[in-house]
Enzyme design. Structure first.
Site, PDB file in Angstrom:
ATOM      1  CE  LYS A 165      -3.079  -3.058   0.416  1.00 49.37           C
ATOM      2  NZ  LYS A 165      -3.806  -3.549  -0.758  1.00 49.37           N
ATOM      3  CG  ASP A 193      -4.026  -1.419  -3.598  1.00 47.24           C
ATOM      4  OD1 ASP A 193      -4.530  -0.437  -4.179  1.00 47.24           O
ATOM      5  OD2 ASP A 193      -4.704  -2.306  -3.044  1.00 47.24           O
ATOM      6  CD  GLU A 218      -5.230  -3.572  -6.379  1.00 50.61           C
ATOM      7  OE1 GLU A 218      -4.435  -4.491  -6.705  1.00 50.61           O
ATOM      8  OE2 GLU A 218      -6.014  -3.674  -5.437  1.00 50.61           O
ATOM      9  CG  ASP A 241      -9.486  -3.577  -5.362  1.00 48.73           C
ATOM     10  OD1 ASP A 241     -10.473  -4.308  -5.521  1.00 48.73           O
ATOM     11  OD2 ASP A 241      -8.781  -3.632  -4.337  1.00 48.73           O
ATOM     12  CE  LYS A 265     -10.232  -6.108  -1.796  1.00 49.80           C
ATOM     13  NZ  LYS A 265      -9.435  -5.773  -2.979  1.00 49.80           N
TER      14      LYS A 265
HETATM   15 MG    MG Z   1      -6.770  -3.014  -3.662  1.00 48.13          MG
END
Ligand code: MG
Length: 369
Positions: A165, A193, A218, A241, A265
């Site tokens: 991240k 990400d 991402e 995402d 997800k």
């Molecule tokens: Mg993600």
């Protein structure tokens, strides 16, 4: 078969270490999960779970799931859970939108359908494919040294695929990306990400400064439109995402060529019933997928592993086991981390069953007593 009772548990899930996204923008130390058990007139039960990644990651929160189950309970009581599409359409008619609150109920219906069929869930989602499902770690944002410390912990658990991240500070991100990339072994995979944290101008600056790394980046920005602006100005593969919420979002992504990879997800798109359709469309469009969920115990992760295992390579890129980060996980059996890989269980259904004794009394029960 008919649904005769709906039982709901709230479950606090402490994280073993606090988690930060995007330079500390979101910071939390526990998750709030909701478990749903559907009982039937044939004496068998199915389990589902909905656990957002905190309340700030997506337009979703734990209380919303519990309120949504209360709203939908009168609609699904008496329905046949094996008719997953019929149940889903009834939920949509009774409560349009709010996809995240439908996922747990939908998951429990799929668990029952697979138990009734006597097959592991993956076989109802297209069939178990060859090989194992690769796992990726989830590395919180921090200084380069802090990120590498977390990667070392993930390596000890067997992970060779890291989702790191970043976001928020252009100069710091360029430094972090170069530093972490340099530490990767030849067999390690790396995704950066950003979790929506850059403006398009910032994303274009960082990605062009780091183009030689050629890593998937991402969700650099907030919207699909902003990603299109980035897509036209950088050469790296991009993943979307958070912005993939509906089938219509995917149609727009395909039509515009907004990305090469999506994060899918279950809870965000509305559950397995929607996710399997998105999966099929991604295969047609040549888009790779991370198939996973937003949080939760072994139950929620195992449902995602089933869909991933029913998705052929190279379209299935990786999945994520949130429970690796929890200090409480009252679920028996289910998917496990085997040196950075996992497989869908062979048991009928999802094959992961919460321990009712550990859960205590449900917070709500719907249906005749
Ligand atoms: Mg993600």
């Amino acid at each position: 078969m008919k649904i005769t009772r709906i039982n709901v548990w709230a479950l606090e899930l402490p994280l073993s270490r606090p988690y930060s996204l995007a330079g500390g923008r979101f910071h939390f130390d526990h998750l709030d999960s909701t478990l749903v058990r559907l009982d039937t007139d044939e004496g068998i039960s199915g389990w589902g779970e909905g656990c957002p990644w905190g309340s700030t990651y997506l337009p979703a929160f734990a209380g919303g799931i519990r309120a949504g189950v209360a709203e939908l309970a009168p609609v699904i009581l008496g329905m046949d859970p094996c008719r997953t599409e019929v149940v889903y359409r009834a939920m949509n008619s009774a409560l349009p939108g709010h996809p995240y609150i439908k996922s747990a109920i939908d998951m429990a219906c799929w668990d029952l359908a697979a138990i009734c069929a006597g097959r592991p869930l993956c076989d109802l989602l297209g069939g178990r494919t060859a090989g194992r499902v690769r796992l990726h770690s989830s590395i919180p944002s921090g200084t380069p040294a802090e990120i590498m410390h977390e990667i070392e912990i993930a390596r000890e658990l067997g992970y060779t695929f890291h989702s790191v991240k970043i976001g928020a500070d252009v100069a710091a991100d360029i430094e972090r990306m170069r530093f972490v990339d340099e530490q990767m072994a030849a067999d390690e995979e790396l995704t950066f990400d950003c979790n929506r944290s850059w403006l398009p101008a910032e994303a274009i600056t960082v990605l062009n400064a780091t183009r030689e790394l050629n890593r998937v980046v991402e969700q650099p920005c907030d919207t699909i439109e902003q990603h299109l602006q980035v897509r036209r100005n950088v050469s790296q593969p991009l993943a979307i995402d958070e912005s993939l919420k509906t089938m219509n979002d995917l149609l727009r992504i395909i039509e515009t060529g907004a990305c090469e990879v999506v994060g899918m997800k279950l809870t965000r798109v509305g559950g397995l019933s929607i996710a399997r359709k998105i999966r099929d469309l991604c295969i047609e469009a040549g888009i790779q997928m991370n198939i996973e969920d937003t949080g939760g115990t072994t139950l929620q992760a195992t449902a995602a592993v089933h869909l991933a295992h029913a998705t052929p390579e190279p379209f299935r890129r990786a999945t994520w086991l949130c429970f690796d980060k929890l200090t409480r996980n009252p679920v028996e059996a289910g998917a496990v981390n085997i040196d950075g890989w996992s497989v869908a269980p062979e048991l009928p259904g999802i094959g992961a069953v919460p321990d009712v004794d550990a859960l205590g009394e449900p917070i709500a029960v719907y249906g005749p007593s």
